[in-house]
Design a protein around this motif. Structure first.
Motif, PDB file in Angstrom:
ATOM      1  N   GLU A 177       0.921  -1.372   0.244  1.00 28.50           N
ATOM      2  CA  GLU A 177      -0.222  -0.334  -0.414  1.00 28.50           C
ATOM      3  C   GLU A 177       0.439   1.256  -0.190  1.00 28.50           C
ATOM      4  O   GLU A 177       0.504   1.598  -0.518  1.00 28.50           O
ATOM      5  N   VAL A 180       2.176   1.354  -3.519  1.00 23.27           N
ATOM      6  CA  VAL A 180       1.376   1.859  -4.645  1.00 23.27           C
ATOM      7  C   VAL A 180       1.276   3.224  -4.769  1.00 23.27           C
ATOM      8  O   VAL A 180       1.171   4.403  -5.314  1.00 23.27           O
ATOM      9  N   ASN A 184       2.044   6.806  -7.141  1.00 21.13           N
ATOM     10  CA  ASN A 184       0.008   7.670  -7.168  1.00 21.13           C
ATOM     11  C   ASN A 184       0.434   8.166  -8.807  1.00 21.13           C
ATOM     12  O   ASN A 184      -0.734   7.998  -9.815  1.00 21.13           O
ATOM     13  N   LEU A 187       0.124   6.532 -11.970  1.00 19.25           N
ATOM     14  CA  LEU A 187      -1.490   5.700 -12.454  1.00 19.25           C
ATOM     15  C   LEU A 187      -2.052   6.397 -13.486  1.00 19.25           C
ATOM     16  O   LEU A 187      -2.075   7.667 -13.291  1.00 19.25           O
TER      17      LEU A 187
END
Length: 289
Positions: A177, A180, A184, A187
């Motif tokens: 987590e 990621v 970010n 993304l």
């Protein structure tokens, strides 16, 4: 079923005897000062073990018996602890009676799941003393706390220490987590082209339609409260004592709630920061041999 029971009542002729009368008891049917038969007490004990207080009291209504939850809990507490032998694989973990302040240690048989003992606190010496009293352990499946590692190494040096699968998965999920969240910015939404990169924010300041998760809401509120106290001139320790909150220093170093959500490490500021490479400083520190 209605049982009409006739027993003999015997009297003591000694005037100094405190017990004036003695009533004959029937094995398996009556006990002294008993309001229930032993068979019915075992039924209530089984209900208390399976359902405990309130749920057990509601279940006894189906059995045509009005028993309160306190009665079931009293029967449950009067039961002797089930016998157990020293396990081959011991499970060690902590539990909180008051989270953040009072903790204990629970020991279970990892192969059968049977609870063995509860220890006060979660220090190494208490665990080591219990392990010395119960030799023969081969494997200790423990929490990844350092105190449990020291206690297991001191009390049972022959045992192999392994990590609890739950904590391994928990640490793995937390690491994924955080990774990621740090990436970010990479993304992209489904309708974006290959050359465009969109930054996804974890706060509702830029995206009002996005609902924050409970964790994001709690971290944002923590950041707001800590910085409100800092603006009023309170210190870190004073804020921690006032709010009974951990990680106050980390929230104070974060410039925005997003830094708490992404899990980025906030370096501690020192007096040498202006002299580090890349800073606008006329004079820099250089090491000399």
């Amino acid at each position: 079923m209605l049982i009409r029971l006739t027993v003999r009542r015997m009297y003591c002729e000694n005037p100094r005897c405190r017990r004036r009368t003695f009533v004959e008891q029937v094995d398996g049917l009556t006990v002294r000062y008993g309001r229930r038969t032993p068979v019915w007490c075992r039924v209530l004990e089984a209900a208390a073990v399976a359902l405990a207080g309130r749920a057990g009291a509601r279940f006894t209504v189906v059995l045509h018996s009005m028993v309160s939850r306190t009665t079931l809990l009293r029967l449950l507490m009067a039961l002797p602890d089930p016998p157990w032998t020293a396990p081959r694989v011991l499970g060690v973990d902590d539990f909180a009676t008051r989270r953040g302040q009072h903790y204990g240690t629970v020991l279970i048989n990892y192969e059968t799941g049977q609870p063995l003992d509860l220890l006060p606190g979660r220090d190494a010496e208490t665990l080591a003393a219990w392990l010395r009293e119960h030799p023969g352990l081969e494997i200790i499946c423990r929490d990844r706390a350092g105190v449990y590692a020291d206690g297991a190494r001191t009390g049972a040096p022959q045992a192999v220490q392994v990590a609890d699968p739950f904590h391994l998965w928990q640490n793995f999920a937390t690491a994924v987590e955080r990774r990621v969240r740090r990436h970010n910015v990479c993304l992209k939404p489904p309708d974006a082209d290959e050359n465009s990169i969109v930054h996804i924010s974890f706060t509702d300041e830029q995206d009002p339609t996005k609902e924050m998760s409970p964790i994001e809401t709690r971290l944002s509120e923590r950041h707001r409260v800590v910085h409100t106290f800092l603006d009023q001139g309170h210190g870190i320790r004073e804020i921690a004592r006032e709010l009974h909150m951990g990680a106050v220093r980390r929230a104070a170093r974060a410039e925005s709630p997003e830094q708490l959500l992404t899990g980025r490490h906030q370096p501690r500021r020192t007096q040498l920061d202006p002299c580090k490479p890349g800073r606008c400083c006329p004079r820099r520190w250089q090491g000399s041999r």
